[in-house]
Each structure stands twice: as C-alpha cells, then as structure tokens.
Design a protein around this motif. Sequence first.
Motif, PDB file in Angstrom:
ATOM      1  N   ILE A  43     -18.031  20.959  42.525  1.00 51.12           N
ATOM      2  CA  ILE A  43     -17.252  21.621  43.326  1.00 51.12           C
ATOM      3  C   ILE A  43     -15.836  21.709  42.710  1.00 51.12           C
ATOM      4  CG2 ILE A  43     -16.109  22.521  45.295  1.00 51.12           C
ATOM      5  CD1 ILE A  43     -18.748  21.560  46.499  1.00 51.12           C
ATOM      6  N   ARG A  44     -15.075  22.416  42.385  1.00 46.40           N
ATOM      7  CA  ARG A  44     -13.530  22.162  41.742  1.00 46.40           C
ATOM      8  C   ARG A  44     -12.707  22.338  43.069  1.00 46.40           C
ATOM      9  NH1 ARG A  44     -11.466  22.758  36.740  1.00 46.40           N
ATOM     10  NH2 ARG A  44      -9.277  22.290  36.820  1.00 46.40           N
ATOM     11  N   TYR A  45     -11.701  21.528  43.304  1.00 45.26           N
ATOM     12  CA  TYR A  45     -10.754  21.382  44.173  1.00 45.26           C
ATOM     13  C   TYR A  45      -9.460  21.572  43.584  1.00 45.26           C
ATOM     14  CZ  TYR A  45     -14.072  20.135  47.669  1.00 45.26           C
ATOM     15  OH  TYR A  45     -15.377  20.192  48.707  1.00 45.26           O
ATOM     16  N   GLU A  46      -8.551  22.147  44.096  1.00 47.43           N
ATOM     17  CA  GLU A  46      -7.153  22.085  43.374  1.00 47.43           C
ATOM     18  C   GLU A  46      -6.067  21.903  44.458  1.00 47.43           C
ATOM     19  OE1 GLU A  46      -5.888  22.366  40.558  1.00 47.43           O
ATOM     20  OE2 GLU A  46      -7.778  22.720  39.298  1.00 47.43           O
ATOM     21  N   VAL A  47      -5.064  21.239  44.230  1.00 48.62           N
ATOM     22  CA  VAL A  47      -3.916  21.065  45.095  1.00 48.62           C
ATOM     23  C   VAL A  47      -2.935  21.763  44.981  1.00 48.62           C
ATOM     24  CG1 VAL A  47      -1.920  19.500  45.860  1.00 48.62           C
ATOM     25  CG2 VAL A  47      -4.513  18.310  45.428  1.00 48.62           C
ATOM     26  N   VAL A  48      -2.534  22.723  45.785  1.00 48.86           N
ATOM     27  CA  VAL A  48      -1.454  23.780  45.730  1.00 48.86           C
ATOM     28  C   VAL A  48      -0.316  23.583  46.269  1.00 48.86           C
ATOM     29  CG1 VAL A  48      -1.095  26.152  46.361  1.00 48.86           C
ATOM     30  CG2 VAL A  48      -3.419  25.506  45.351  1.00 48.86           C
ATOM     31  N   ILE A  49       0.758  23.429  45.752  1.00 45.74           N
ATOM     32  CA  ILE A  49       2.074  22.842  46.412  1.00 45.74           C
ATOM     33  C   ILE A  49       3.041  24.095  46.656  1.00 45.74           C
ATOM     34  CG2 ILE A  49       4.161  21.595  46.015  1.00 45.74           C
ATOM     35  CD1 ILE A  49       2.548  19.698  44.108  1.00 45.74           C
ATOM     36  N   GLU A  50       3.529  24.247  47.909  1.00 42.45           N
ATOM     37  CA  GLU A  50       4.249  25.368  48.348  1.00 42.45           C
ATOM     38  C   GLU A  50       5.626  24.891  48.959  1.00 42.45           C
ATOM     39  OE1 GLU A  50       0.712  28.217  49.621  1.00 42.45           O
ATOM     40  OE2 GLU A  50       1.394  26.802  51.011  1.00 42.45           O
ATOM     41  N   GLY A  51       6.484  25.754  48.880  1.00 39.63           N
ATOM     42  CA  GLY A  51       7.873  25.086  49.381  1.00 39.63           C
ATOM     43  C   GLY A  51       8.342  26.437  50.310  1.00 39.63           C
ATOM     44  N   THR A  52       9.241  26.057  51.318  1.00 40.55           N
ATOM     45  CA  THR A  52       9.850  27.309  52.068  1.00 40.55           C
ATOM     46  C   THR A  52      11.431  26.905  52.125  1.00 40.55           C
ATOM     47  OG1 THR A  52       9.911  28.423  54.138  1.00 40.55           O
ATOM     48  CG2 THR A  52       9.405  26.185  54.294  1.00 40.55           C
ATOM     49  N   ALA A  53      12.141  27.952  52.248  1.00 40.74           N
ATOM     50  CA  ALA A  53      13.600  27.792  52.676  1.00 40.74           C
ATOM     51  C   ALA A  53      14.040  27.803  54.069  1.00 40.74           C
ATOM     52  CB  ALA A  53      14.607  28.685  51.843  1.00 40.74           C
ATOM     53  N   GLU A  54      13.149  28.028  54.944  1.00 40.46           N
ATOM     54  CA  GLU A  54      13.425  28.432  56.359  1.00 40.46           C
ATOM     55  C   GLU A  54      13.613  26.737  56.793  1.00 40.46           C
ATOM     56  OE1 GLU A  54      10.264  30.298  58.415  1.00 40.46           O
ATOM     57  OE2 GLU A  54      10.081  32.059  56.816  1.00 40.46           O
ATOM     58  N   ALA A  55      14.393  26.755  58.064  1.00 41.83           N
ATOM     59  CA  ALA A  55      14.637  25.586  58.767  1.00 41.83           C
ATOM     60  C   ALA A  55      13.818  24.861  59.504  1.00 41.83           C
ATOM     61  CB  ALA A  55      15.984  25.768  59.474  1.00 41.83           C
ATOM     62  N   LEU A  56      12.702  25.692  60.093  1.00 36.65           N
ATOM     63  CA  LEU A  56      11.539  25.335  60.710  1.00 36.65           C
ATOM     64  C   LEU A  56      10.342  25.662  60.390  1.00 36.65           C
ATOM     65  CD1 LEU A  56      10.745  23.938  63.499  1.00 36.65           C
ATOM     66  CD2 LEU A  56      10.954  25.977  64.659  1.00 36.65           C
ATOM     67  N   PRO A  57       9.443  24.958  59.480  1.00 39.72           N
ATOM     68  CA  PRO A  57       8.380  25.424  58.772  1.00 39.72           C
ATOM     69  C   PRO A  57       7.351  25.625  59.943  1.00 39.72           C
ATOM     70  CG  PRO A  57       8.509  23.056  59.086  1.00 39.72           C
ATOM     71  CD  PRO A  57       9.818  23.417  59.518  1.00 39.72           C
ATOM     72  N   ARG A  58       6.703  26.999  59.850  1.00 39.14           N
ATOM     73  CA  ARG A  58       5.605  27.291  60.476  1.00 39.14           C
ATOM     74  C   ARG A  58       4.474  27.625  59.633  1.00 39.14           C
ATOM     75  NH1 ARG A  58       9.809  29.818  62.820  1.00 39.14           N
ATOM     76  NH2 ARG A  58       9.204  31.705  61.734  1.00 39.14           N
ATOM     77  N   GLU A  59       3.364  27.879  60.311  1.00 38.12           N
ATOM     78  CA  GLU A  59       2.090  28.297  59.224  1.00 38.12           C
ATOM     79  C   GLU A  59       2.472  29.716  58.657  1.00 38.12           C
ATOM     80  OE1 GLU A  59      -0.864  28.153  57.008  1.00 38.12           O
ATOM     81  OE2 GLU A  59      -0.403  26.517  58.318  1.00 38.12           O
ATOM     82  N   ASP A  60       3.280  30.521  59.536  1.00 36.08           N
ATOM     83  CA  ASP A  60       3.558  31.783  59.066  1.00 36.08           C
ATOM     84  C   ASP A  60       4.993  32.178  58.226  1.00 36.08           C
ATOM     85  OD1 ASP A  60       5.036  31.478  61.193  1.00 36.08           O
ATOM     86  OD2 ASP A  60       4.721  33.474  62.129  1.00 36.08           O
ATOM     87  N   SER A  61       5.513  30.770  57.897  1.00 40.18           N
ATOM     88  CA  SER A  61       6.846  30.731  57.266  1.00 40.18           C
ATOM     89  C   SER A  61       6.710  31.597  55.791  1.00 40.18           C
ATOM     90  CB  SER A  61       7.217  29.562  57.078  1.00 40.18           C
ATOM     91  OG  SER A  61       7.705  28.792  58.457  1.00 40.18           O
ATOM     92  N   ASP A  62       7.726  31.719  55.316  1.00 43.10           N
ATOM     93  CA  ASP A  62       7.616  32.324  53.754  1.00 43.10           C
ATOM     94  C   ASP A  62       7.301  30.949  52.855  1.00 43.10           C
ATOM     95  OD1 ASP A  62       7.961  33.844  51.700  1.00 43.10           O
ATOM     96  OD2 ASP A  62      10.216  33.694  51.538  1.00 43.10           O
ATOM     97  N   TRP A  63       5.993  30.846  52.711  1.00 43.06           N
ATOM     98  CA  TRP A  63       5.650  29.674  51.622  1.00 43.06           C
ATOM     99  C   TRP A  63       5.620  30.127  50.197  1.00 43.06           C
ATOM    100  CZ3 TRP A  63       6.363  25.034  53.244  1.00 43.06           C
ATOM    101  CH2 TRP A  63       6.018  24.418  54.437  1.00 43.06           C
TER     102      TRP A  63
END
Length: 474
Positions: A334-354
């Motif tokens: 099985i292939r796994y990949e680590v996906v790195i994301e960032g957000t500029a929002e002050a309070l990170p939530r799951e629905d933030s702009d990642w």
Amino acid sequence: MDWFVAPEYWLSRLVFQRALAVVYLFAFLSAALQFRALIGERGILPVPRHLARMPFKHAPSVFHLHYSDRFFAAWSWAGCAVSVALVAGLDSQLPLWAGMVLWLALWAMYLSIVNVGQTWYSFGWESLLLEVGFLAAFLGNDKVAPPVVVLFLLRWILFRVEFGAGLIKIRGDACWRKLTCLDYHHETQPMPGPLSWFFHHLPRPLHRVEVAANHVTQLLVPVLLFTPQPIATVAASLMIVTQLWLVLSGNFAWLNWITIVLALSAIRFPAAAPGVAAPPLWYEIVVLSVAAGLVVLSYHPVRNMVSRGQVMNRSFDPLHLVNTYGAFGSVSRIRYEVVIEGTAEALPREDSDWREYEFKGKPGDPRRWPRQFAPYHLRLDWLMWFAALSPAYAGTWFGGLIERLLENDRDTLRLLRRSPFPPDAPPRFVRARLFRYRYTTWQELRSTGACWERTYVREFLPPTRLAAQAAQIR
C-alpha cells in the motif's frame, strides 16, 4: 609485465570514465542546489552541529577544517567544474600521475560532502559512486593501457551490486519468490516516473516474467562477468538492458545509471587498441598495492552477502572504499503519502482554508502526472516517502521542515514545486495528514484525468504554529 594491462579495453575505459564523470556532475549539482535548506548553517540538519559531535576519523571531510555556506557552495560548484573537465577528457591531456590526482580529487571532494550529509546522504548510491570513483582513478589515461586488475575489481563491484540485490530479494519478501512483487512495486516505489502508471497496468503474467528475468539477471548473469569474452560482454549487456528497463519505470536517482556505467567497463568494444607506452614501474606498484588493499577490505561485504542476516546499503569504512548494496528486500503493498498543508487563518479548524504544498517529485495532487528527474536526486522527496512508511524515519528532520515552512524559508521553498503562500505572507499554521494513494484504473483515468486516487487515513502532525515547535509527530 605484459599481463598487467589490457590494451583491447582502451575504448571501454574511455567510455566508462566519461560516463562516470557525468554521474559525478549530477551528484555535485544535487549538492550545490539543495544543501542550504538541508544541511546549511540554517538548514534542517546543519553541518556545524553535526561536526561538533562527529570526530574526523569517523567521517573524514574538509568541512572539519572550515564550514560556511559560501565555502560549501564553492566546493560543490568546483566539483561540477572538475566533473565537466573530466567529461571533456582533461585527464587524457595530463601526465599519468596528474590525471590520477584529478580523479582522486573528485572522489575526495564528494567524500567530504557525503560524510557531512547525514540522513540526506544515507542512500546506497552515494557509497557506490565513491567506491567506483576511487577505483576509476587507477584506470590510468591515454598514456597507458587499462590495468587488468582494476578492470577485474570494477566487475567485482558490479557483481556485488547485482548479486547482493538478488540475494536480499530471495531472502526477503516472499513476493519475490512467488513472482508477485511487481503487482505492487510500480505503485509503491519511492518516486514513480512518467511511465510507472503504465508499467503498473501491464498484465500480471508479464509482471511474473519481469520478476523471473530480474532473478536471472541478478543471481545468474553476474557470475558470467568473470568468464572469457564475448560471454562477459553479453552478461554486461543484459544488465544494461535490465537497468534501462528500471530507468523507464521509475526515478532512482543515479543508481541505475552508475550500474550501467559499471557494466560498460566490462564490455569489449570492437575497436583497434592504440599504441601506448609500457606502464611505469611506480604505476604498477601503486595499482597492485591498492588492489591488494581493496581485496582485503572486501572481506566484510562478502561476509555480509553470505550471511543470513544480510543488510543492505552499508559502508564498512569511513572512506566508503568497500560497501554492501541491495534494494527492495521488502515491497510495500500500500502506498502512503504525507500531505503537508498550511493556513493563514488565526484559528485552525477542519473547514479552514488549508492549502497544500506541492513537491517536485513525490505524488501530491492526484491529477499531476509524475515527471522524470533521475539521475538528478530529489533528496527531500525521497525522505518524505520514508516518512510515510513510518514517523520514526522522520524524527530527526520533519519538525525542522515544518518550522521552515512556517517561516516561509526561501531555501526550503526552492526544494518544492510550489508554495501556496506568497513570500511576504507565511502561513500561521501548518499540518500534515497521511493519505493512502493508489493508481487509477484506465476507466478512471479517462473519466477524471487523474492518475492517482487518494483516501484520507489519519493525522500525521496536528496544526502547528511557529511558537509550538515542540509539537510531536504522531
């Protein structure tokens, strides 16, 4: 001594040395363009910090005497310049001793880099380049015919590369014995190439043939390298064909290419040998002394090969003169990949702009088709593959990578294909998530245009900000 030289291999030596210089060029170029972010003074694993705890005798390097980013850059670009000079044949225009010194200088220059490269330089092809590069210095130049003993030792390296890889497979994952490993390998290999998707979708019976042919090439054909010509040439040619097949099916830095270069030294090209002078006595003494020393040092890789506990890609001395090799003793299903994301929002939530960071070589956006990078080595992309296998592989460097992404570090961002944030507006939070990747089917490719399909698995690193550098990878 008539037996000392083999004039009929003068063209083989020429082709071998010029091709090896090209491999050196890619190695130095990779160092010059990537070192600042990886091992520079402000890098993820800084060289000065490493040297503070690493004695010279354990890792000989010019950087024990002095290190600065400017000096490392000059050293790497000088290595590129010497490599180009050797590609152009400068060693043939020099006296015999000077040509040898030039080759040894190139070897010493790259040894200095590898011995401070830490995790980023822990790949088997680094040691292989050094072992082959050291021996190449004693092949001589156009002033003398190539020595038989050095040609033999080059074949001995090629034998260990192929035979060791064959043994590690037979002793390792059961799928190699069942001939089923290629049902998974093209999909789960570290860095797929532009044709890997198509290789994966070859009929399964053909995959069985591929594995069986690999066993023949790695376990039987290497023995033929030590037989008379033209059998040895046929054996080396079969190895080259196999390596070119691997070149087409994936990105393995310069591993395949340096194996091809080694095989070229065993081929007797149909060309008339030019007239050359008898080798000087000092040259014969030096070559035979070096050969005797390398034969003695070969005890360790031979012992490793015959051992049931055979290990892959290990050097047995700080100069990397003799090493053991091998790859893919086990194959991931099985292939796994680590996906790195960032957000500029002050309070990170799951629905933030990642927003996702895109790497140059490793899979990311399912619609982005892999590119061909080998023989150039994307070191960060390769280590990201290991990180996806287990967080333990990322323990020493992943936190430093995240910190530099939070800083919008220029040198680190140059290692990526694209950052989702402008240079003057770094993200406030960065997170990493683990995904399962699989190749799409022919039907899915036609309908979506995506070569990958990915599924979220779990959190790899929770949302982290610069002030929370102590966050632990889960």
